[in-house]
Design a protein around this motif. Structure first.
Motif, mmCIF file in Angstrom:
data_model
loop_
_atom_site.group_PDB
_atom_site.id
_atom_site.type_symbol
_atom_site.label_atom_id
_atom_site.label_comp_id
_atom_site.label_asym_id
_atom_site.label_seq_id
_atom_site.Cartn_x
_atom_site.Cartn_y
_atom_site.Cartn_z
ATOM 1 N N ASP A 66 -10.439 33.948 -32.728
ATOM 2 C CA ASP A 66 -12.230 34.239 -32.932
ATOM 3 C C ASP A 66 -12.810 33.400 -32.802
ATOM 4 O O ASP A 66 -13.910 32.216 -33.016
ATOM 5 C CB ASP A 66 -12.812 35.602 -33.441
ATOM 6 C CG ASP A 66 -12.881 37.106 -32.876
ATOM 7 O OD1 ASP A 66 -12.148 36.625 -31.827
ATOM 8 O OD2 ASP A 66 -12.681 37.724 -32.847
ATOM 9 N N GLY B 85 -14.558 30.437 -31.485
ATOM 10 C CA GLY B 85 -16.011 30.377 -31.329
ATOM 11 C C GLY B 85 -16.354 29.528 -31.781
ATOM 12 O O GLY B 85 -17.632 28.204 -31.576
ATOM 13 N N ASP C 82 -19.743 27.573 -29.578
ATOM 14 C CA ASP C 82 -20.510 26.838 -30.283
ATOM 15 C C ASP C 82 -20.615 25.078 -29.119
ATOM 16 O O ASP C 82 -21.550 24.187 -29.205
ATOM 17 C CB ASP C 82 -20.982 26.548 -31.326
ATOM 18 C CG ASP C 82 -20.832 27.487 -32.672
ATOM 19 O OD1 ASP C 82 -21.810 27.890 -31.720
ATOM 20 O OD2 ASP C 82 -20.783 27.959 -34.001
ATOM 21 N N GLY D 236 -21.027 34.301 -32.451
ATOM 22 C CA GLY D 236 -19.878 34.702 -33.330
ATOM 23 C C GLY D 236 -19.188 35.331 -33.212
ATOM 24 O O GLY D 236 -18.045 35.784 -33.839
ATOM 25 N N ILE E 119 -17.696 38.406 -31.011
ATOM 26 C CA ILE E 119 -16.280 38.292 -29.070
ATOM 27 C C ILE E 119 -16.409 39.603 -29.144
ATOM 28 O O ILE E 119 -15.626 40.086 -29.304
ATOM 29 C CB ILE E 119 -15.831 37.080 -29.691
ATOM 30 C CG1 ILE E 119 -15.514 35.559 -29.912
ATOM 31 C CG2 ILE E 119 -14.468 36.693 -27.811
ATOM 32 C CD1 ILE E 119 -14.755 35.230 -29.991
#
Length: 143
Positions: free
Chosen positions: A33, A37, A41, A52, A54
């Motif tokens: 993750d 993430g 981003d 943030g 998932i």
């Protein structure tokens, strides 16, 4: 006559695409993750806009897209190593058509999803294949 330098760079580009494919498949794991993430981003600039969290659906898409990228990268590797030495114009046409189609669809989808920075990153992938094939066209035309 094919250009060995072009084949080398096509193999590098193909390996990078396969590497991102593997990263995509790994992105389907909960333990990844943080990595997924981070890439989200980067796409949803400015940095820090991604949520943030998932979801299982997003993990599924990471896995599917990763598999598609890995397969596409392997296909380009095989075109570069099996077809390009024998029929450089055919391989050039197939790879360029594939890469330009990917670029247009991926970039349009990225922009529509609110991640226009991904279009900028896509240019890097596009150049991995367009630059060596552009140079090979110039050299092929000189013969």
């Amino acid at each position: 006559m094919f250009n060995e330098n072009t084949m080398f760079w096509l193999k590098i580009g193909s390996a990078i695409v396969m590497g991102f494919g593997l990263l995509g498949v790994l992105g389907s794991l909960t333990a990844m993750d943080g990595v997924t993430g981070f890439f989200a981003d980067l796409a949803f600039w400015p940095y820090g806009r991604a949520t943030g969290s998932i979801s299982p659906e997003v993990r599924l898409l990471w896995g599917i897209c990763g598999g598609l990228m890995a397969g596409w990268g392997l296909m380009m590797w095989m075109l570069a190593t099996k077809i390009y030495p024998k029929e450089p114009e055919l391989a050039r046409s197939i790879i360029l058509t594939s890469v330009i189609t990917w670029f247009l669809f991926d970039s349009t989808g990225s922009a529509l999803a609110g991640a226009p920075m991904n279009v900028v990153y896509n240019v890097g992938f596009l150049l991995l294949f367009v630059v060596p094939l552009w140079n090979s066209k110039t050299k092929l035309g000189a013969h």
